[in-house]
Design an enzyme around this catalytic site. Structure first.
Site, PDB file in Angstrom:
ATOM      1  N   THR A 118      -1.753 -13.865   3.610  1.00 11.78           N
ATOM      2  CA  THR A 118      -0.694 -14.668   4.239  1.00 11.78           C
ATOM      3  C   THR A 118       0.487 -14.884   3.298  1.00 11.78           C
ATOM      4  O   THR A 118       0.323 -14.891   2.066  1.00 11.78           O
ATOM      5  CB  THR A 118      -1.257 -16.048   4.624  1.00 11.78           C
ATOM      6  OG1 THR A 118      -0.182 -16.913   4.988  1.00 11.78           O
ATOM      7  CG2 THR A 118      -1.984 -16.722   3.474  1.00 11.78           C
ATOM      8  N   TYR A 142      -5.368 -23.919   2.195  1.00 11.15           N
ATOM      9  CA  TYR A 142      -5.390 -22.680   2.987  1.00 11.15           C
ATOM     10  C   TYR A 142      -4.832 -21.510   2.174  1.00 11.15           C
ATOM     11  O   TYR A 142      -5.475 -20.464   2.024  1.00 11.15           O
ATOM     12  CB  TYR A 142      -4.583 -22.868   4.276  1.00 11.15           C
ATOM     13  CG  TYR A 142      -4.279 -21.571   4.971  1.00 11.15           C
ATOM     14  CD1 TYR A 142      -5.291 -20.827   5.577  1.00 11.15           C
ATOM     15  CD2 TYR A 142      -2.980 -21.042   4.987  1.00 11.15           C
ATOM     16  CE1 TYR A 142      -5.012 -19.609   6.185  1.00 11.15           C
ATOM     17  CE2 TYR A 142      -2.707 -19.837   5.601  1.00 11.15           C
ATOM     18  CZ  TYR A 142      -3.719 -19.123   6.191  1.00 11.15           C
ATOM     19  OH  TYR A 142      -3.442 -17.916   6.771  1.00 11.15           O
TER      20      TYR A 142
HETATM   21  N1  UFG Z   1       7.858 -26.319  13.783  1.00 12.57           N
HETATM   22  C1  UFG Z   1       8.589 -27.267  14.453  1.00 12.57           C
HETATM   23  N2  UFG Z   1       8.013 -27.894  15.517  1.00 12.57           N
HETATM   24  C2  UFG Z   1       6.750 -27.618  15.952  1.00 12.57           C
HETATM   25  C3  UFG Z   1       5.998 -26.632  15.261  1.00 12.57           C
HETATM   26  C4  UFG Z   1       6.588 -25.992  14.164  1.00 12.57           C
HETATM   27  O1  UFG Z   1       9.732 -27.572  14.101  1.00 12.57           O
HETATM   28  O2  UFG Z   1       6.296 -28.235  16.916  1.00 12.57           O
HETATM   29  C5  UFG Z   1       8.472 -25.615  12.654  1.00 12.57           C
HETATM   30  C6  UFG Z   1       7.684 -25.745  11.364  1.00 12.57           C
HETATM   31  O3  UFG Z   1       8.017 -26.916  10.694  1.00 12.57           O
HETATM   32  C7  UFG Z   1       8.119 -24.463  10.636  1.00 12.57           C
HETATM   33  C8  UFG Z   1       8.365 -23.454  11.764  1.00 12.57           C
HETATM   34  O4  UFG Z   1       8.516 -24.247  12.951  1.00 12.57           O
HETATM   35  O5  UFG Z   1       9.313 -24.697   9.966  1.00 12.57           O
HETATM   36  C9  UFG Z   1       7.232 -22.486  11.964  1.00 12.57           C
HETATM   37  O6  UFG Z   1       6.014 -23.229  12.052  1.00 12.57           O
HETATM   38  P1  UFG Z   1       4.626 -22.583  12.455  1.00 12.57           P
HETATM   39  O7  UFG Z   1       3.612 -23.685  12.439  1.00 12.57           O
HETATM   40  O8  UFG Z   1       4.765 -21.790  13.689  1.00 12.57           O
HETATM   41  O9  UFG Z   1       4.364 -21.537  11.304  1.00 12.57           O
HETATM   42  P2  UFG Z   1       4.287 -21.769   9.728  1.00 12.57           P
HETATM   43  O10 UFG Z   1       5.481 -21.072   9.167  1.00 12.57           O
HETATM   44  O11 UFG Z   1       4.087 -23.164   9.341  1.00 12.57           O
HETATM   45  O12 UFG Z   1       2.914 -21.046   9.409  1.00 12.57           O
HETATM   46  C10 UFG Z   1       2.771 -19.698   9.218  1.00 12.57           C
HETATM   47  C11 UFG Z   1       1.350 -19.292   9.553  1.00 12.57           C
HETATM   48  C12 UFG Z   1       0.380 -19.954   8.640  1.00 12.57           C
HETATM   49  C13 UFG Z   1       0.773 -19.702   7.215  1.00 12.57           C
HETATM   50  C14 UFG Z   1       2.209 -20.057   6.966  1.00 12.57           C
HETATM   51  C15 UFG Z   1       2.658 -19.639   5.608  1.00 12.57           C
HETATM   52  O13 UFG Z   1       1.062 -19.625  10.888  1.00 12.57           O
HETATM   53  O14 UFG Z   1      -0.908 -19.482   8.888  1.00 12.57           O
HETATM   54  O15 UFG Z   1       3.041 -19.403   7.880  1.00 12.57           O
HETATM   55  O16 UFG Z   1       3.656 -20.486   5.164  1.00 12.57           O
HETATM   56  F1  UFG Z   1       0.029 -20.428   6.366  1.00 12.57           F
END
Ligand code: UFG
Length: 328
Positions: A118, A142
């Site tokens: 990841t 994680y």
């Molecule tokens: N976000 C919102 N509102 C929501 C959900 C998410 O604003 O309701 C934002 C988050 O703060 C983030 C972006 O949208 O800035 C993307 O969020 P996600 O949860 O979709 O994805 P992440 O980037 O947090 O996570 C992904 C993978 C993880 C991994 C991570 C690495 O899904 O498994 O990247 O940083 F760990």
């Protein structure tokens, strides 16, 4: 006859798309999943075996009976927030069970592994786009479990004859273009499916977590990569290992960043729906900017991602309506 591939976690989101593509390419697919987070209805492209990667005896039976050539390992817990609350769960499954899987493979004479890593291994990156050899400094359990396993794999590769490919996914998104597979996390924490819920009216609004980041519009920027582009990289990874190449690791991303606001706007455009957007506090642990440099996968594996953000959201939307039993 194609090679025999064991897809551990093949009933999950990314694993199920990989199974479908493997099958299309003529491989023999065996899906190994304990269904703790996967779904039987996604495990339709291969022979299904109910099992846990922590269960050595069951793994031995499967590896030997099906004469497995390559193992793909998608069985991991993936919720960053949960990993902070309950690290034991993550070290137990993502670390300990993965070591069990690799030990069992080697003891059974199976030495080829494709491992799902990841972008979280980089933590708060010092620069973007992120290169594979940039500093690894995960900021949550994680990400640490994934980086620890990558180091274990490297040591095993140097000393025990393991050959592996580790893929560092950026933001996996989208769904099967034919509409048969897609994302079905429970609970869902990922941005795109949550925005699609808002478009369907299942959720009354979408919350933007933080609008004061040092980015063009103040919201976090991510590199969204279509799940079928990820699947294609996995096929190329299997061929790479079957051709006798050495262990390696690759970023998988589009190399383009989209802010949370841009994703919401694209969902509104693709779906033709409007819905309320709330601006709330930052979610702890979110890096402002994650964008992959994927030149290595392009050069070494001949991988080229095909899908842009509108196709990602269109495919996700088609699947999402089907999953929720809603026709808009
Ligand atoms: N976000 C919102 N509102 C929501 C959900 C998410 O604003 O309701 C934002 C988050 O703060 C983030 C972006 O949208 O800035 C993307 O969020 P996600 O949860 O979709 O994805 P992440 O980037 O947090 O996570 C992904 C993978 C993880 C991994 C991570 C690495 O899904 O498994 O990247 O940083 F760990």
């Amino acid at each position: 006859m194609g090679a025999n591939i064991l897809v551990a976690g093949g009933a999950g989101y990314i694993g199920s798309h990989v199974c479908k593509m493997l099958k299309k390419m003529g491989f023999n697919v065996f899906i190994y999943d304990n269904l703790s987070h996967g779904y039987k209805f996604l495990a339709k492209y291969g022979e299904f075996v109910l099992g846990d990667v922590g269960d050595r005896r069951q793994l031995e039976l499967v590896l030997k009976n099906y004469k497995i050539d390559v193992v793909m390992h998608f069985c991991a817990f993936i919720e960053v927030g949960e990993s902070v609350q309950n690290p034991r769960k993550y070290y137990d499954n993502n670390l300990y069970n993965t070591i069990n899987l690799v030990d069992t493979m080697l003891d059974c004479g199976v030495n080829k592994l494709i491992f799902s890593s990841t972008a979280a291994v980089y933590g708060m990156p010092e620069r973007v786009p992120i290169d594979e050899d940039d500093k690894k400094d995960p900021i949550n359990p994680y990400g640490r479990t994934k980086w620890m396993i990558e180091q274990v794999l490297k040591d095993y590769s140097d000393a025990h004859g393991l050959r592996y490919v580790a893929f560092r996914y950026f933001n996996a998104a989208g769904a099967d273009p034919e509409g048969e597979l897609g994302e079905a996390h429970d609970p869902e924490t990922h941005l795109i499916p949550l925005v699609l819920d808002a478009a369907l009216g299942i959720r009354k609004s979408i919350k933007i977590f933080g609008t004061d980041y040092p980015t063009s519009d103040g919201t976090c920027i991510r590199d969204y990569i279509h799940v079928n582009d990820l699947a294609d990289a996995h096929i190329k990874g299997v061929e790479y290992l079957l051709n006798g190449n050495p262990s390696n690791y690759f970023n998988l991303g589009n190399g383009k960043g989209f802010s949370v606001r841009e994703i919401i706007d694209t969902v509104k455009k693709v779906t033709g729906k409007d819905f309320p957007v709330e601006e709330v506090e930052r979610r702890p642990g979110d890096p402002a900017l994650l964008i992959a440099k994927s030149e290595k996968a392009k050069k070494v594996l001949g991988w080229e991602p095909k899908y842009g953000i509108e196709e990602i959201i269109t495919h996700a939307w088609n699947w999402h309506k089907k999953l929720k039993g809603v026709e808009s």
